[in-house]
Design a protein around this motif. Structure first.
Motif, mmCIF file in Angstrom:
data_model
loop_
_atom_site.group_PDB
_atom_site.id
_atom_site.type_symbol
_atom_site.label_atom_id
_atom_site.label_comp_id
_atom_site.label_asym_id
_atom_site.label_seq_id
_atom_site.Cartn_x
_atom_site.Cartn_y
_atom_site.Cartn_z
ATOM 1 N N LEU A 53 0.813 -1.217 0.000
ATOM 2 C CA LEU A 53 0.000 0.000 0.000
ATOM 3 C C LEU A 53 0.848 1.269 0.000
ATOM 4 O O LEU A 53 0.302 2.374 0.013
ATOM 5 C CB LEU A 53 -0.938 0.002 1.215
ATOM 6 N N GLY A 54 2.175 1.115 0.022
ATOM 7 C CA GLY A 54 3.035 2.272 -0.116
ATOM 8 C C GLY A 54 3.851 2.640 1.097
ATOM 9 O O GLY A 54 4.566 3.651 1.084
ATOM 10 N N ALA A 55 3.730 1.884 2.196
ATOM 11 C CA ALA A 55 4.555 2.169 3.378
ATOM 12 C C ALA A 55 6.030 2.017 3.007
ATOM 13 O O ALA A 55 6.414 1.070 2.331
ATOM 14 C CB ALA A 55 4.197 1.232 4.515
ATOM 15 N N ARG A 56 6.855 2.975 3.441
ATOM 16 C CA ARG A 56 8.281 2.943 3.090
ATOM 17 C C ARG A 56 9.071 2.006 3.990
ATOM 18 O O ARG A 56 10.124 1.512 3.600
ATOM 19 C CB ARG A 56 8.864 4.349 3.185
ATOM 20 N N ASP A 57 8.587 1.772 5.214
ATOM 21 C CA ASP A 57 9.292 0.860 6.123
ATOM 22 C C ASP A 57 8.301 0.367 7.171
ATOM 23 O O ASP A 57 7.196 0.904 7.324
ATOM 24 C CB ASP A 57 10.487 1.532 6.787
ATOM 25 N N TYR A 58 8.739 -0.663 7.907
ATOM 26 C CA TYR A 58 7.859 -1.322 8.871
ATOM 27 C C TYR A 58 8.706 -1.679 10.095
ATOM 28 O O TYR A 58 9.766 -2.314 9.966
ATOM 29 C CB TYR A 58 7.280 -2.593 8.231
ATOM 30 N N LEU A 59 8.271 -1.237 11.274
ATOM 31 C CA LEU A 59 9.027 -1.488 12.502
ATOM 32 C C LEU A 59 8.130 -2.145 13.558
ATOM 33 O O LEU A 59 6.957 -1.796 13.698
ATOM 34 C CB LEU A 59 9.578 -0.182 13.074
ATOM 35 N N VAL A 60 8.728 -3.092 14.306
ATOM 36 C CA VAL A 60 8.043 -3.742 15.434
ATOM 37 C C VAL A 60 8.510 -3.059 16.721
ATOM 38 O O VAL A 60 9.678 -2.719 16.876
ATOM 39 C CB VAL A 60 8.367 -5.249 15.472
ATOM 40 N N LYS A 61 7.573 -2.854 17.653
ATOM 41 C CA LYS A 61 7.900 -2.187 18.925
ATOM 42 C C LYS A 61 8.681 -3.134 19.842
ATOM 43 O O LYS A 61 8.187 -3.618 20.861
ATOM 44 C CB LYS A 61 6.627 -1.726 19.627
ATOM 45 N N ALA A 62 9.908 -3.409 19.426
ATOM 46 C CA ALA A 62 10.813 -4.243 20.228
ATOM 47 C C ALA A 62 11.542 -3.343 21.231
ATOM 48 O O ALA A 62 11.434 -2.118 21.175
ATOM 49 C CB ALA A 62 11.809 -4.931 19.287
ATOM 50 N N PRO A 63 12.317 -3.937 22.185
ATOM 51 C CA PRO A 63 13.025 -3.128 23.181
ATOM 52 C C PRO A 63 13.931 -2.053 22.570
ATOM 53 O O PRO A 63 14.113 -0.984 23.136
ATOM 54 C CB PRO A 63 13.826 -4.167 23.967
ATOM 55 N N ASN A 64 14.537 -2.354 21.406
ATOM 56 C CA ASN A 64 15.443 -1.380 20.775
ATOM 57 C C ASN A 64 14.732 -0.530 19.719
ATOM 58 O O ASN A 64 15.367 0.145 18.916
ATOM 59 C CB ASN A 64 16.640 -2.091 20.142
ATOM 60 N N PHE A 65 13.421 -0.575 19.690
ATOM 61 C CA PHE A 65 12.638 0.145 18.682
ATOM 62 C C PHE A 65 12.955 1.643 18.662
ATOM 63 O O PHE A 65 13.163 2.238 17.607
ATOM 64 C CB PHE A 65 11.148 -0.088 18.947
ATOM 65 N N PHE A 66 13.049 2.277 19.829
ATOM 66 C CA PHE A 66 13.255 3.716 19.897
ATOM 67 C C PHE A 66 14.667 4.117 19.443
ATOM 68 O O PHE A 66 14.894 5.247 19.038
ATOM 69 C CB PHE A 66 12.994 4.230 21.318
ATOM 70 N N ILE A 67 15.602 3.170 19.570
ATOM 71 C CA ILE A 67 16.968 3.431 19.077
ATOM 72 C C ILE A 67 17.012 3.367 17.546
ATOM 73 O O ILE A 67 17.693 4.147 16.891
ATOM 74 C CB ILE A 67 17.963 2.424 19.699
ATOM 75 N N LEU A 68 16.244 2.399 16.969
ATOM 76 C CA LEU A 68 16.252 2.195 15.511
ATOM 77 C C LEU A 68 15.459 3.264 14.766
ATOM 78 O O LEU A 68 15.753 3.576 13.611
ATOM 79 C CB LEU A 68 15.661 0.815 15.172
ATOM 80 N N LEU A 69 14.437 3.835 15.429
ATOM 81 C CA LEU A 69 13.515 4.731 14.725
ATOM 82 C C LEU A 69 14.209 5.917 14.046
ATOM 83 O O LEU A 69 13.927 6.189 12.866
ATOM 84 C CB LEU A 69 12.439 5.238 15.698
ATOM 85 N N PRO A 70 15.119 6.672 14.692
ATOM 86 C CA PRO A 70 15.755 7.817 14.005
ATOM 87 C C PRO A 70 16.491 7.418 12.723
ATOM 88 O O PRO A 70 16.465 8.147 11.731
ATOM 89 C CB PRO A 70 16.712 8.367 15.054
ATOM 90 N N GLY A 71 17.158 6.243 12.760
ATOM 91 C CA GLY A 71 17.881 5.782 11.568
ATOM 92 C C GLY A 71 16.930 5.461 10.423
ATOM 93 O O GLY A 71 17.212 5.759 9.251
ATOM 94 N N VAL A 72 15.791 4.861 10.761
ATOM 95 C CA VAL A 72 14.792 4.545 9.730
ATOM 96 C C VAL A 72 14.218 5.837 9.145
ATOM 97 O O VAL A 72 14.030 5.961 7.931
ATOM 98 C CB VAL A 72 13.667 3.660 10.317
ATOM 99 N N ILE A 73 13.939 6.806 10.019
ATOM 100 C CA ILE A 73 13.426 8.103 9.557
ATOM 101 C C ILE A 73 14.416 8.763 8.596
ATOM 102 O O ILE A 73 14.041 9.261 7.526
ATOM 103 C CB ILE A 73 13.137 9.030 10.748
#
Length: 482
Positions: free
Chosen positions: A93-113
């Motif tokens: 449907l066009g989502a550029r990326d997909y993340l699971v709310k794992a323990p390190n989710f908040f660390i990975l989010l800026p890099g994905v952005i």
């Protein structure tokens, strides 16, 4: 950017992680996707981060609703549980990326952005480049088409639509060879194969057939483009309408032909005046000198010898004038015909140069050529033999003149020292030599072509082919007989 998250605690953690990497980022927060959609025009976000499970519409439904707008905003989907089918659905449907709310989710989010933002910038740059390309492509002065390996037209510009008379839809249902005659298909195939071998492909001339059946002269150039239009390699055809160029060339040809005809007429007049007036007057003078002392019994030997010398000078002058008159316009051409006139010239050439000339003509006497063609063929042989005399150091020349309907074929071959063709032609232009150049001009006037083969110490071969233009009077008589 926008964050859609129904749990405020999770939003605050995400906000903190984002501001740590992007301290100047502006973040709008929504607990429901519907509220975000209502304010899209107002906030114009560069990126949207949305949870999957939310009150009202879920993340998938949000993507579907976003796709109904004309907004191209990258979306990152996040969810509390990893689900492969959900991730696939979101990406489709066009989502550029997909993340699971794992323990390190908040660390990975800026890099994905950061990755998604960079991809979006590249996408925007590509879109702008494509827009610029489309503007240039559509408004280019030449007609352009893009076609695949199987010759299907993939794209055409406005100029080709205008030139061909077909609509864009009609053109995109055609193959490139459909625009040209069947005879040029082998040429197109050869050009394409050379492009695939990464060889240089020169432009060529042919006719483009318009929708109504009319044809126009064009110049075509082909080039290869890689990784375009979703294919590994495609080809670009550039088409230039050369109607005006051809018309100008034809006008130059007609004017040159008229000029050469005027020159030949003037040559004929001078030849006639030299032969009938000057030569005859000199002949009378010689007779007068030869009979000057006929009525005188006693004449000083010195005077008699002086008159004899003057008579001899006059005789040589008469011979030179007659040779000059013959070179200006051979009288035998009108009286004996082309073949016998050339044979007579070859015999005289041997007498003066001792270079053997093997001349043979076939079918020429059966074709009544117009006077322009006859005199040009004669001049070509005359110029060819002069070149042999000046440059070849040859002992033998072979000349073949054949009538092979609808053309006249002339071959001049010598056993001389030969030359490098390309360098000689280039030096002829630089040094303003007129031999070969004069021959080319005469052949062009008849709409013919010339090919030269030569190598050092291996002699020279000149192949000439011109249309066999029949005398108009003869053609009219044949039509009356029919």
């Amino acid at each position: 950017m926008v964050i859609i998250e129904d749990e405020e605690a999770h939003f605050q953690l995400m906000e903190r992680a984002i501001h740590k990497e992007f301290p100047y980022a502006s973040i709008d927060y929504f607990k429901e996707g519907a509220l975000c959609l209502q304010r899209l025009d107002e906030i114009s976000p560069d990126i949207i981060i949305t949870d999957y499970l939310m009150p009202g519409m879920n993340g998938i439904e949000f993507l579907e609703a976003l796709n109904q707008t004309d907004k191209d905003i990258p979306v990152i989907m996040i969810t509390g549980q990893g689900n492969e089918s959900l991730a696939v659905q979101a990406m489709k449907l066009g989502a550029r990326d997909y993340l699971v709310k794992a323990p390190n989710f908040f660390i990975l989010l800026p890099g994905v952005i950061d990755k998604v933002v960079c991809e979006q910038k590249l996408k925007e740059e590509l879109r702008r480049s494509e827009e610029k390309y489309r503007i240039l492509f559509d408004n280019f002065i030449d007609a352009i088409n893009i076609f695949s390996k199987d010759r299907r037209l993939l794209d055409v510009n406005k100029k080709l639509i205008q030139l061909s008379g077909y609509s864009k839809k009609e053109l995109l249902s055609m193959k490139v060879e459909d625009l040209y005659s069947v005879s040029v298909r082998s040429t197109i195939e050869e050009k394409i194969q050379n492009l695939l071998r990464e060889k240089e492909v020169p432009v060529f001339e042919t006719y483009l057939f318009k929708k109504g059946g009319d044809k126009i002269p064009v110049e075509i150039g082909f080039s290869a483009l890689k990784n375009c239009y979703g294919q590994e390699i495609v080809f670009q055809g550039s088409i230039i309408n050369i109607t005006e160029r051809k018309r100008a060339q034809e006008q130059v040809r007609i004017l040159s032909q008229e000029l050469m005809k005027a020159q030949e007429d003037e040559r004929q007049r001078l030849s006639r005046d030299l032969h009938d007036l000057v030569a005859q007057d000199l002949s009378a003078l010689k007779i007068g000198l030869d009979t000057f002392f006929d009525d005188q019994n006693e004449v000083c030997p010195a005077r008699r010898q002086k008159v004899v010398q003057l008579s001899e000078i006059v005789r040589w002058t008469i011979m030179n004038i007659r040779n000059m008159a013959y070179s200006l316009r051979p009288p035998n051409l009108d009286q004996l015909g082309l073949s016998k006139t050339i044979l007579h010239y070859c015999e005289e050439f041997y007498s003066s140069t001792k270079v053997e000339v093997d001349f043979f003509a076939a079918g020429i006497d059966d074709v009544k050529l117009d006077s322009d063609t006859e005199i040009i063929l004669y001049r070509l042989i005359q110029e060819g033999l002069k070149n042999v005399q000046k440059h070849a150091d040859a002992t033998h020349v072979t000349i073949r003149l054949l009538a092979s309907f609808p053309d006249i074929i002339l071959r001049i071959e010598d056993n001389g020292k030969g030359f490098e063709v390309e360098s000689r032609l280039a030096s002829a232009v630089n040094e303003k030599r007129m031999g070969l150049r004069s021959m080319e001009e005469r052949i062009t006037l008849l709409g013919g072509k010339m090919k030269i083969q030569s190598c050092p110490m291996k002699g020279t071969k000149i192949f000439i082919e011109v249309p066999g233009k029949v005398n108009n009077i003869d053609r009219q008589e044949k039509n009356l007989d029919c």
